[in-house]
Design a protein around this motif. Sequence first.
Motif, PDB file in Angstrom:
ATOM      1  N   SER A  17      -9.458  29.624  12.979  1.00 40.90           N
ATOM      2  CA  SER A  17      -9.476  28.477  14.242  1.00 40.90           C
ATOM      3  C   SER A  17      -8.907  27.147  13.885  1.00 40.90           C
ATOM      4  CB  SER A  17     -11.013  28.405  14.797  1.00 40.90           C
ATOM      5  OG  SER A  17     -11.720  27.405  13.763  1.00 40.90           O
ATOM      6  N   GLN A  18      -8.170  27.277  12.535  1.00 36.81           N
ATOM      7  CA  GLN A  18      -7.596  25.771  12.409  1.00 36.81           C
ATOM      8  C   GLN A  18      -8.520  24.917  12.220  1.00 36.81           C
ATOM      9  OE1 GLN A  18      -4.225  25.605  11.250  1.00 36.81           O
ATOM     10  NE2 GLN A  18      -4.617  27.987  11.475  1.00 36.81           N
ATOM     11  N   GLN A  19     -10.090  25.059  12.094  1.00 39.95           N
ATOM     12  CA  GLN A  19     -10.943  24.042  12.097  1.00 39.95           C
ATOM     13  C   GLN A  19     -10.941  23.449  10.917  1.00 39.95           C
ATOM     14  OE1 GLN A  19     -15.003  25.369  12.251  1.00 39.95           O
ATOM     15  NE2 GLN A  19     -15.465  24.220  13.884  1.00 39.95           N
ATOM     16  N   LEU A  20     -10.755  23.996   9.666  1.00 34.85           N
ATOM     17  CA  LEU A  20     -10.727  23.572   8.370  1.00 34.85           C
ATOM     18  C   LEU A  20      -9.645  22.581   8.137  1.00 34.85           C
ATOM     19  CD1 LEU A  20     -12.040  23.195   5.648  1.00 34.85           C
ATOM     20  CD2 LEU A  20     -10.977  25.507   4.964  1.00 34.85           C
ATOM     21  N   ALA A  21      -8.300  23.111   8.535  1.00 34.74           N
ATOM     22  CA  ALA A  21      -7.107  22.196   8.485  1.00 34.74           C
ATOM     23  C   ALA A  21      -7.082  21.075   9.264  1.00 34.74           C
ATOM     24  CB  ALA A  21      -5.944  23.199   8.885  1.00 34.74           C
ATOM     25  N   PHE A  22      -7.643  21.249  10.454  1.00 35.70           N
ATOM     26  CA  PHE A  22      -7.775  20.047  11.440  1.00 35.70           C
ATOM     27  C   PHE A  22      -8.688  18.782  10.464  1.00 35.70           C
ATOM     28  CE2 PHE A  22      -6.596  21.889  15.514  1.00 35.70           C
ATOM     29  CZ  PHE A  22      -5.451  21.276  15.540  1.00 35.70           C
ATOM     30  N   ALA A  23      -9.809  19.409   9.964  1.00 34.44           N
ATOM     31  CA  ALA A  23     -10.812  18.678   9.285  1.00 34.44           C
ATOM     32  C   ALA A  23     -10.250  18.055   8.057  1.00 34.44           C
ATOM     33  CB  ALA A  23     -12.100  19.343   8.955  1.00 34.44           C
ATOM     34  N   LEU A  24      -9.457  18.697   7.245  1.00 33.79           N
ATOM     35  CA  LEU A  24      -8.694  18.176   6.165  1.00 33.79           C
ATOM     36  C   LEU A  24      -7.711  17.277   6.325  1.00 33.79           C
ATOM     37  CD1 LEU A  24      -8.608  21.558   4.193  1.00 33.79           C
ATOM     38  CD2 LEU A  24     -10.261  19.529   3.786  1.00 33.79           C
ATOM     39  N   GLU A  25      -6.957  17.412   7.637  1.00 31.90           N
ATOM     40  CA  GLU A  25      -5.760  16.671   7.876  1.00 31.90           C
ATOM     41  C   GLU A  25      -6.624  15.236   8.315  1.00 31.90           C
ATOM     42  OE1 GLU A  25      -2.581  16.070  11.259  1.00 31.90           O
ATOM     43  OE2 GLU A  25      -3.242  17.975  10.989  1.00 31.90           O
ATOM     44  N   SER A  26      -7.769  15.385   9.053  1.00 31.83           N
ATOM     45  CA  SER A  26      -8.240  14.301   9.562  1.00 31.83           C
ATOM     46  C   SER A  26      -8.928  13.432   8.005  1.00 31.83           C
ATOM     47  CB  SER A  26      -9.502  14.651  10.181  1.00 31.83           C
ATOM     48  OG  SER A  26     -10.333  13.389  10.604  1.00 31.83           O
ATOM     49  N   LEU A  27      -9.250  14.071   7.185  1.00 32.27           N
ATOM     50  CA  LEU A  27      -9.874  13.379   5.927  1.00 32.27           C
ATOM     51  C   LEU A  27      -8.845  12.816   5.348  1.00 32.27           C
ATOM     52  CD1 LEU A  27     -12.338  13.210   4.135  1.00 32.27           C
ATOM     53  CD2 LEU A  27     -11.752  15.501   2.885  1.00 32.27           C
ATOM     54  N   GLY A  28      -7.786  13.359   5.456  1.00 29.68           N
ATOM     55  CA  GLY A  28      -6.611  12.874   4.544  1.00 29.68           C
ATOM     56  C   GLY A  28      -5.687  11.713   5.368  1.00 29.68           C
ATOM     57  N   ALA A  29      -5.987  11.569   6.573  1.00 29.19           N
ATOM     58  CA  ALA A  29      -5.249  10.651   7.582  1.00 29.19           C
ATOM     59  C   ALA A  29      -5.366   9.212   7.331  1.00 29.19           C
ATOM     60  CB  ALA A  29      -5.711  10.989   9.079  1.00 29.19           C
ATOM     61  N   SER A  30      -4.799   8.196   7.312  1.00 34.27           N
ATOM     62  CA  SER A  30      -4.702   6.907   7.122  1.00 34.27           C
ATOM     63  C   SER A  30      -5.275   6.202   8.282  1.00 34.27           C
ATOM     64  CB  SER A  30      -3.187   6.249   6.779  1.00 34.27           C
ATOM     65  OG  SER A  30      -2.565   6.183   8.145  1.00 34.27           O
ATOM     66  N   GLU A  31      -5.922   5.102   7.932  1.00 34.26           N
ATOM     67  CA  GLU A  31      -6.570   4.392   8.920  1.00 34.26           C
ATOM     68  C   GLU A  31      -5.530   3.646   9.972  1.00 34.26           C
ATOM     69  OE1 GLU A  31      -9.965   4.305   9.359  1.00 34.26           O
ATOM     70  OE2 GLU A  31      -9.962   5.343   7.515  1.00 34.26           O
ATOM     71  N   ALA A  32      -4.351   3.674   9.494  1.00 30.20           N
ATOM     72  CA  ALA A  32      -3.424   3.165  10.464  1.00 30.20           C
ATOM     73  C   ALA A  32      -3.138   3.939  11.589  1.00 30.20           C
ATOM     74  CB  ALA A  32      -1.904   2.905   9.593  1.00 30.20           C
ATOM     75  N   GLY A  33      -3.334   5.269  11.200  1.00 29.56           N
ATOM     76  CA  GLY A  33      -3.172   6.366  12.528  1.00 29.56           C
ATOM     77  C   GLY A  33      -4.099   6.179  13.452  1.00 29.56           C
ATOM     78  N   HIS A  34      -5.182   5.369  13.225  1.00 26.55           N
ATOM     79  CA  HIS A  34      -6.009   5.065  14.320  1.00 26.55           C
ATOM     80  C   HIS A  34      -5.559   3.956  15.415  1.00 26.55           C
ATOM     81  CE1 HIS A  34      -9.888   4.137  16.343  1.00 26.55           C
ATOM     82  NE2 HIS A  34      -9.693   2.960  16.175  1.00 26.55           N
ATOM     83  N   THR A  35      -4.758   3.121  14.813  1.00 27.72           N
ATOM     84  CA  THR A  35      -4.297   2.146  15.842  1.00 27.72           C
ATOM     85  C   THR A  35      -2.924   2.403  16.373  1.00 27.72           C
ATOM     86  OG1 THR A  35      -3.540   0.647  13.764  1.00 27.72           O
ATOM     87  CG2 THR A  35      -5.605   0.201  14.684  1.00 27.72           C
ATOM     88  N   GLU A  36      -2.092   3.085  15.300  1.00 27.21           N
ATOM     89  CA  GLU A  36      -0.849   3.548  15.607  1.00 27.21           C
ATOM     90  C   GLU A  36      -0.649   5.011  15.498  1.00 27.21           C
ATOM     91  OE1 GLU A  36       2.081   1.283  13.378  1.00 27.21           O
ATOM     92  OE2 GLU A  36       0.909  -0.415  13.431  1.00 27.21           O
ATOM     93  N   PRO A  37      -1.240   5.860  16.556  1.00 25.20           N
ATOM     94  CA  PRO A  37      -1.207   7.324  16.258  1.00 25.20           C
ATOM     95  C   PRO A  37       0.271   7.963  16.483  1.00 25.20           C
ATOM     96  CG  PRO A  37      -2.086   6.351  18.666  1.00 25.20           C
ATOM     97  CD  PRO A  37      -1.915   5.424  17.709  1.00 25.20           C
TER      98      PRO A  37
END
Length: 123
Positions: free
Chosen positions: A33-53
């Motif tokens: 379902s890509q659930q694991l891929a999305f979760a891992l991507e989220s885990l590796g995402a930078s905090e800047a992605g929150h303010t500048e998606p």
Amino acid sequence: MPVSVEKTSGHAAQITWEPADDPRGYLTKAIESQQLAFALESLGASEAGHTEPTMSESYALNMAEATTQLAQLLERRAAVQVVQLRDHYSLSWRRIALHIFNDADKQSSVRRMYDSGRRHIGV
């Protein structure tokens, strides 16, 4: 550990398991379902992605949904593991709290997890 995650090179990994390691199909579903891929991507995402998606709104919603669903499943599985630690291994509340929260005084949190785990397994 029956499930194996091995770093294969640079930024790549391989996950392997046997059908007996996933009797409820949680691993298979999380991967297909890509659930694991999305979760891992989220885990590796930078905090800047929150303010500048840099992703689309739809993609961000799918990532948040998948990450939340996997986190909820892992919370339930952790609660069941606390039941096993207490009932099968006869570990004290303090010892469990020390290992999972790094704080022996969080015994009441462990007891809540234990009660939740018992509900999940139908006891």
